[in-house]
Design an enzyme around this catalytic site. Structure first.
Site, short mmCIF file in Angstrom:
data_model
loop_
_atom_site.label_atom_id
_atom_site.label_comp_id
_atom_site.label_asym_id
_atom_site.label_seq_id
_atom_site.Cartn_x
_atom_site.Cartn_y
_atom_site.Cartn_z
N HIS A 239 0.84 -1.21 0.00
CA HIS A 239 0.00 0.00 0.00
C HIS A 239 0.88 1.26 0.00
O HIS A 239 0.59 2.23 0.71
CB HIS A 239 -0.93 0.03 1.22
N ASP A 302 -0.71 -4.94 6.31
CA ASP A 302 -1.70 -5.82 5.68
C ASP A 302 -1.44 -5.99 4.19
O ASP A 302 -0.76 -5.18 3.57
CB ASP A 302 -3.11 -5.24 5.87
N GLU A 303 -1.99 -7.07 3.66
CA GLU A 303 -2.08 -7.32 2.22
C GLU A 303 -0.75 -7.08 1.48
O GLU A 303 -0.73 -6.44 0.43
CB GLU A 303 -3.16 -6.42 1.60
N ALA A 304 0.33 -7.63 2.01
CA ALA A 304 1.63 -7.45 1.34
C ALA A 304 1.80 -8.53 0.27
O ALA A 304 2.70 -9.37 0.34
CB ALA A 304 2.75 -7.50 2.38
#
Ligand code: NGO
Length: 489
Positions: A239, A302-304
């Site tokens: 992100h 998150d969400e790597a």
């Protein structure tokens, strides 16, 4: 009738009523600046609708009746945030061992008065309160709201408005999601292009924006005056497109990527093996820590999806140490429990229960933000024009209310839980009216979950209280969603 949200732990109704007279005063004891500030906050809340002068006076001043705010240090039974409130026919007494408790008690006084008290213009009254004794201590010390200012930027005025709404419902944490793929929202003086260039976009092709450090400081100060801590979040290692677009040197190979305004989250990654990445983080986190009086910095995590698993662990390990070196503690989304964590790193649950459960097993404290309950960017039902639906479950008011933090993660007990936090991601949220519409009337449910003992909470009892709050929200100018589950007054 009493329509309090969150419901206090103990309410003992008494005979009679108290009517606030036009010459009422607000008394404070001891007569010190800090407590006068809490009294002044109450007076500011009550003056517009009543049209009364409501002077602030020391407790021994000769006068008529009114509202007495008093610090009683020996009342340790009320804890850091609790208070006791007694309404008698000749006045209101509010006491607490600390100012925080007094401030929460002030919100209760506002809610005991008729809904018109929240109006910005003078109303007829009468300003009557039923006599009662209330003792009130929160269940959890973490009652948060997150605002994503990265997908859409919101100016300081909008954040202050949210802080006022939060204070009314006794929230004590504002988590600000400051950076994401679609925008970087805080000036970092040592890396100015992050905000100046990385802040020029948003999710829907708007012009974005960012806070100067002075503006951000104003938010922190405004929140602190309402006993709310600000938790800043800088996303990493994913992100991060807004950062990668701003500085070529952060990329491997060294070539700035274009700015990004699309939907896919987590496809960017910092360059884990470049030293400059850690220089960038040290500088950014140092400036952020200087702007943060509280103990926590949120590092995302998150969400790597584009970061190799081994690299992810190396990265989280290093970043925790940077934050620790700045005298702060880390919070991260539950994915960080895949890495080795420092003992005081806090894990925030959102969607993958096993990761959060694993963190609790290893002794970490959790913040609960289950997406199926408190993601207030998710639609109320299929007809809601704003909001997302990736969870494949809508969140009507009753869904937001009917859950218990102590059982939502299986064997994770209350001991491991710091508290609850409602999240407002802003992919589809553009205006202040949009914020109001998605938060209300679901946010008060989260407030009650965080504050009220579980055994006191019942939907049937909550619903009429919320119906009454519809009038209060309207008087505040909040255009809320008129859920069919509630018989609005
Ligand atoms: C996810 C994702 C965010 C989205 C949000 C939308 C987390 C922790 N990461 O929550 O980037 O904005 O869902 O609901």
């Amino acid at each position: 009738m009493r329509y309090l949200i969150p419901l206090p732990g103990l309410i003992k109704p008494d005979e009679g009523t108290y009517t606030l007279p036009s010459d009422a005063a607000i008394f404070v004891r001891p007569d010190q600046e800090e407590i006068r500030r809490v009294g002044g906050f109450l007076a500011d809340c009550l003056r517009p609708a009543t049209g009364f002068e409501l002077p602030l006076l020391p407790a021994d001043a000769p006068s008529t009746d009114g509202i007495l705010l008093t610090i009683e240090e020996e009342r340790t039974d009320l804890g850091e945030e609790g208070y006791e409130l007694i309404v008698e026919p000749n006045g209101i007494l509010l006491r607490a061992p600390y100012l925080t408790g007094l401030f929460h008690g002030v919100q209760t006084i506002r809610q005991l008065l008729p809904p018109a008290i929240e109006s910005h213009a003078k109303q007829l009254g009468a300003w009557q309160v039923d006599c009662v004794t209330i003792q009130d201590v929160p269940r959890f010390g973490w009652r948060g709201v997150m605002l994503d200012v990265a997908r859409h930027f919101f100016p300081v005025t909008a954040v202050k408005r949210l802080i006022d709404q939060m204070a009314y419902y006794k929230f004590n944490i504002l988590h600000i999601h400051l950076t994401d793929d679609q925008g970087w929202r805080l000036m970092i003086r040592s890396w100015p292009r992050l905000a100046e260039y990385g802040g020029t976009t948003d999710f829907t092709g708007g012009r974005g924006g960012f806070y100067t450090q002075e503006e951000y400081g104003q938010i922190v100060e405004y929140a602190a005056a309402r006993y709310i801590d600000v938790i800043p979040e800088v996303e990493m290692p994913a992100h991060v497109n807004s950062a990668l677009a701003s500085y070529a040197v952060l990329n491997d190979p060294e070539m700035a990527c274009p700015l990004y305004t699309g939907y896919e989250g987590g496809s960017s990654s910092l360059a884990i093996h470049k030293e400059v990445t850690y220089q960038f983080l040290e500088d950014t986190l140092r400036e952020l820590a200087e702007l943060t009086p509280g103990p926590y910095i949120h590092i995302g995590g998150d969400e790597a999806h584009s970061t190799d698993e081994t690299d992810y662990k190396i990265f989280i390990d290093r970043v925790q140490k940077i934050v620790q070196g700045l005298g702060k503690k880390c919070i991260g989304w539950e994915e960080i429990s895949r890495a080795d964590l420092l003992p005081d790193t806090v894990v925030q649950h959102w969607w993958q229960a096993p990761l959060a459960q694993e963190a609790a097993r290893r002794g970490h404290k959790l913040i609960l933000s289950p997406a199926s309950r408190v993601y207030l960017d998710i639609k109320y039902d299929a007809s809601t024009s704003l909001g997302l639906d990736w969870t494949k479950q809508y969140i009507e008011v009753q869904d937001a209310y009917n859950w218990d933090p102590a059982s939502i993660l299986g064997d994770v007990t209350e001991k491991s839980i710091l508290g609850v936090e409602a999240e407002l991601w802003t992919e589809t949220i553009v205006t202040v009216d949009d914020i109001d519409y998605m938060l209300f009337p679901r946010l008060p449910a989260c407030a009650e979950i965080g504050w009220t003992p579980q055994e006191k909470r019942r939907w049937e009892d909550y619903c009429p209280r919320l119906a009454n709050h519809g009038q209060r929200l309207a008087a505040m100018g909040i255009k809320f969603y008129r859920s069919p589950q509630v018989s609005w007054e």
